[in-house]
Design an enzyme around this catalytic site. Structure first.
Site, PDB file in Angstrom:
ATOM      1  N   ARG A  64      26.898 -35.537  32.642  1.00  0.00           N
ATOM      2  CA  ARG A  64      25.819 -35.375  33.622  1.00  0.00           C
ATOM      3  C   ARG A  64      25.826 -36.489  34.676  1.00  0.00           C
ATOM      4  NH1 ARG A  64      19.559 -35.790  33.197  1.00  0.00           N
ATOM      5  NH2 ARG A  64      18.906 -34.264  34.764  1.00  0.00           N
ATOM      6  N   HIS A  68      25.615 -35.971  38.672  1.00  0.00           N
ATOM      7  CA  HIS A  68      24.570 -36.578  39.504  1.00  0.00           C
ATOM      8  C   HIS A  68      25.141 -37.579  40.499  1.00  0.00           C
ATOM      9  CE1 HIS A  68      20.584 -35.450  37.370  1.00  0.00           C
ATOM     10  NE2 HIS A  68      21.465 -34.481  37.269  1.00  0.00           N
ATOM     11  N   ASN A  96      16.518 -38.109  38.057  1.00  0.00           N
ATOM     12  CA  ASN A  96      17.177 -39.166  37.277  1.00  0.00           C
ATOM     13  C   ASN A  96      16.237 -39.961  36.390  1.00  0.00           C
ATOM     14  OD1 ASN A  96      19.628 -38.521  38.459  1.00  0.00           O
ATOM     15  ND2 ASN A  96      19.463 -40.072  40.081  1.00  0.00           N
ATOM     16  N   HIS A 198      25.919 -27.166  30.381  1.00  0.00           N
ATOM     17  CA  HIS A 198      24.765 -27.150  29.477  1.00  0.00           C
ATOM     18  C   HIS A 198      25.111 -26.613  28.091  1.00  0.00           C
ATOM     19  CE1 HIS A 198      21.590 -27.420  32.948  1.00  0.00           C
ATOM     20  NE2 HIS A 198      22.335 -28.486  32.838  1.00  0.00           N
TER      21      HIS A 198
HETATM   22  C1  HEM Z   1      22.855 -25.689  38.126  1.00  0.00           C
HETATM   23  C2  HEM Z   1      21.912 -26.575  38.327  1.00  0.00           C
HETATM   24  C3  HEM Z   1      21.471 -27.560  37.281  1.00  0.00           C
HETATM   25  C4  HEM Z   1      20.186 -27.836  36.945  1.00  0.00           C
HETATM   26  C5  HEM Z   1      18.942 -27.233  37.557  1.00  0.00           C
HETATM   27  C6  HEM Z   1      20.235 -28.807  35.888  1.00  0.00           C
HETATM   28  C7  HEM Z   1      19.120 -29.373  35.275  1.00  0.00           C
HETATM   29  C8  HEM Z   1      19.146 -30.139  34.138  1.00  0.00           C
HETATM   30  C9  HEM Z   1      17.982 -30.640  33.451  1.00  0.00           C
HETATM   31  C10 HEM Z   1      16.538 -30.422  33.902  1.00  0.00           C
HETATM   32  C11 HEM Z   1      18.411 -31.304  32.360  1.00  0.00           C
HETATM   33  C12 HEM Z   1      17.521 -32.005  31.326  1.00  0.00           C
HETATM   34  C13 HEM Z   1      17.217 -33.409  31.816  1.00  0.00           C
HETATM   35  C14 HEM Z   1      16.174 -34.126  31.000  1.00  0.00           C
HETATM   36  O1  HEM Z   1      15.436 -33.493  30.263  1.00  0.00           O
HETATM   37  O2  HEM Z   1      16.077 -35.357  31.115  1.00  0.00           O
HETATM   38  C15 HEM Z   1      19.839 -31.247  32.346  1.00  0.00           C
HETATM   39  C16 HEM Z   1      20.634 -31.808  31.385  1.00  0.00           C
HETATM   40  C17 HEM Z   1      22.014 -31.792  31.413  1.00  0.00           C
HETATM   41  N1  HEM Z   1      22.797 -31.322  32.445  1.00  0.00           N
HETATM   42 FE1  HEM Z   1      22.179 -30.180  33.993  1.00  0.00          FE
HETATM   43  N2  HEM Z   1      21.536 -29.097  35.597  1.00  0.00           N
HETATM   44  C18 HEM Z   1      22.328 -28.359  36.419  1.00  0.00           C
HETATM   45  C19 HEM Z   1      23.713 -28.406  36.489  1.00  0.00           C
HETATM   46  C20 HEM Z   1      24.505 -29.188  35.686  1.00  0.00           C
HETATM   47  C21 HEM Z   1      25.920 -29.379  35.873  1.00  0.00           C
HETATM   48  C22 HEM Z   1      26.738 -28.808  37.022  1.00  0.00           C
HETATM   49  C23 HEM Z   1      26.353 -30.186  34.851  1.00  0.00           C
HETATM   50  C24 HEM Z   1      27.733 -30.699  34.567  1.00  0.00           C
HETATM   51  C25 HEM Z   1      28.831 -30.025  34.834  1.00  0.00           C
HETATM   52  C26 HEM Z   1      25.196 -30.491  34.034  1.00  0.00           C
HETATM   53  C27 HEM Z   1      25.214 -31.223  32.872  1.00  0.00           C
HETATM   54  C28 HEM Z   1      24.105 -31.515  32.105  1.00  0.00           C
HETATM   55  C29 HEM Z   1      24.189 -32.109  30.789  1.00  0.00           C
HETATM   56  C30 HEM Z   1      25.455 -32.410  30.019  1.00  0.00           C
HETATM   57  C31 HEM Z   1      22.866 -32.310  30.357  1.00  0.00           C
HETATM   58  C32 HEM Z   1      22.409 -32.974  29.046  1.00  0.00           C
HETATM   59  C33 HEM Z   1      22.395 -34.475  29.252  1.00  0.00           C
HETATM   60  C34 HEM Z   1      22.027 -35.298  28.028  1.00  0.00           C
HETATM   61  O3  HEM Z   1      21.848 -34.768  26.943  1.00  0.00           O
HETATM   62  O4  HEM Z   1      21.924 -36.539  28.205  1.00  0.00           O
HETATM   63  N3  HEM Z   1      24.098 -29.897  34.588  1.00  0.00           N
HETATM   64  N4  HEM Z   1      20.273 -30.550  33.442  1.00  0.00           N
END
Ligand code: HEM
Ligand code: NAG
Length: 324
Positions: A64, A68, A96, A198
């Site tokens: 992530r 970002h 963030n 995800h």
């Molecule tokens: C398509 C639009 C996207 C949205 C709206 C989005 C939104 C989010 C949100 C809201 C979270 C949870 C954050 C939290 O609760 O603190 C999250 C977690 C995450 N996102 Fe996304 N995301 C998107 C795209 C992506 C992309 C493109 C990737 C990587 C290729 C990605 C990888 C991750 C990962 C791996 C997590 C978990 C992080 C952790 O457990 O520390 N996301 N995302």
């Protein structure tokens, strides 16, 4: 000197300069560190492996971080810069704050890679790209091990505003998500494939509360069990897995979307909300790991190519948290 001889000398000088300073070619390559520090990439992988062994979620957090970084003025390490009294970074931006993590691991990687290379030659932006690839590879296995391109340099600036405006929020609709990706030069396939990120990691209650109380396209059992874990008030930071196998990089995420079990509103927008093309691609990935792996790799390389600093632009930070 004769004209021909001086022309030959000029040609020779240009050719030699191109060999000595490959950085003048403003392009990323898989071999950027091959001569300057052949152990750079294996060293990054070793530290990432240890961090994931200590805490499986770290792989998700590192993936992530790269996302970002890239979505805010290109993959230039800007997300890593700390705030100071005279500098505002991106860490307190809405997407963030209390959310992105893994900075200690990035610091460890940087220290170790500088020790092995005997000087600071590997950029923090490249560390994020390589650590993201290694995380996917370690949690997904050989099928999900793709070639990563390197040669990025680090920004001397960051933008809180751009971090707030350029990263997509979880309440976006399908068309808003697609429009956001298109402003970054990414397309429909990139949106669906990269959302597959995800398949690992966790999200906080505050990011999916509106979905589990208000959305109608959520499986009833899932909604009630999530409501117990994420009350209407309080528990904002309670964590839930983004799919059924949050430490396995696989195709479960897509299978869960087909069954209306997406955790985030934005996840479920990719299936059953009116885009026949998206429905078809989600179904395809859910039953075809090889196809998902190939498309995910291609889209990661594309995302990793967004606005990198190369040549003499930017710098190689000695401390990923501050400009030199
Ligand atoms: C398509 C639009 C996207 C949205 C709206 C989005 C939104 C989010 C949100 C809201 C979270 C949870 C954050 C939290 O609760 O603190 C999250 C977690 C995450 N996102 Fe996304 N995301 C998107 C795209 C992506 C992309 C493109 C990737 C990587 C290729 C990605 C990888 C991750 C990962 C791996 C997590 C978990 C992080 C952790 O457990 O520390 N996301 N995302
Ligand atoms: C559900 O939707 C209503 C009406 O828009 C809104 O007032 C309420 O805050 C939403 N509930 C949650 C948990 O977001």
């Amino acid at each position: 000197m004769a004209v021909a001889a001086s022309r030959a000398l000029l040609l020779y000088t240009v050719a030699a300069a191109a060999l000595l300073f490959p950085a003048v070619v403003a392009q990323l390559s898989p071999n950027f560190y091959r001569s300057v520090c052949p152990q750079a990439l294996p060293t990054i992988r070793r530290v990432v492996k240890k961090a994931i062994d200590d805490e499986p979620r770290m792989g998700a957090s590192l993936l992530r971080l790269h996302f970002h970084d890239c979505f805010v003025n290109g993959c230039d390490g800007s997300v890593l810069l700390d705030d100071t009294s005279t500098f505002t970074g991106e860490k307190t931006a809405n997407p963030n704050l209390n959310s992105i993590r893994g900075f200690d691991v990035v610091d460890k990687i940087k220290k170790e890679v500088d020790r092995i290379c005997r000087r600071s030659v590997v950029s923090c932006a490249d560390i994020l790209a390589v650590a993201a690839r290694d995380s996917v590879s370690i949690l997904g296995g050989p099928r999900f091990t793709y070639q990563v391109l390197v040669g990025r340099r680090d920004a001397r600036t960051a933008s809180l505003n751009d971090a707030n405006n350029n990263l997509p929020p979880p309440f976006f609709s399908f068309s808003q998500l697609l429009a956001n990706f298109q402003t970054h030069g990414l397309d429909f396939t990139d949106l669906v494939a990269l959302s597959g990120g995800h398949t690992i990691g966790l999200a906080r209650c505050t990011t999916f509360r509106a979905r589990i109380y208000n959305d109608t396209n959520i499986q009833t059992n899932l909604a009630s069990s999530l409501q117990r874990a994420c009350p209407l008030t309080g528990g904002d930071n309670n964590l839930q897995p983004l799919d059924g196998t949050p430490a396995g990089f696989d195709t479960q995420y897509f299978g869960s979307l087909v069954r209306n079990r997406g955790l985030l509103h934005s996840d479920q927008e990719l299936f059953g909300t009116g885009s026949a093309a998206s429905d078809a691609l989600v179904r395809l990935y859910s039953g075809n790991p090889a196809r998902f792996a190939a498309d995910f790799a291609a889209s990661m390389v594309k995302m990793g190519n967004m606005g990198p600093l190369t040549g003499s632009n930017g710098e190689i930070r000695t401390d990923c948290r501050k400009i030199n």
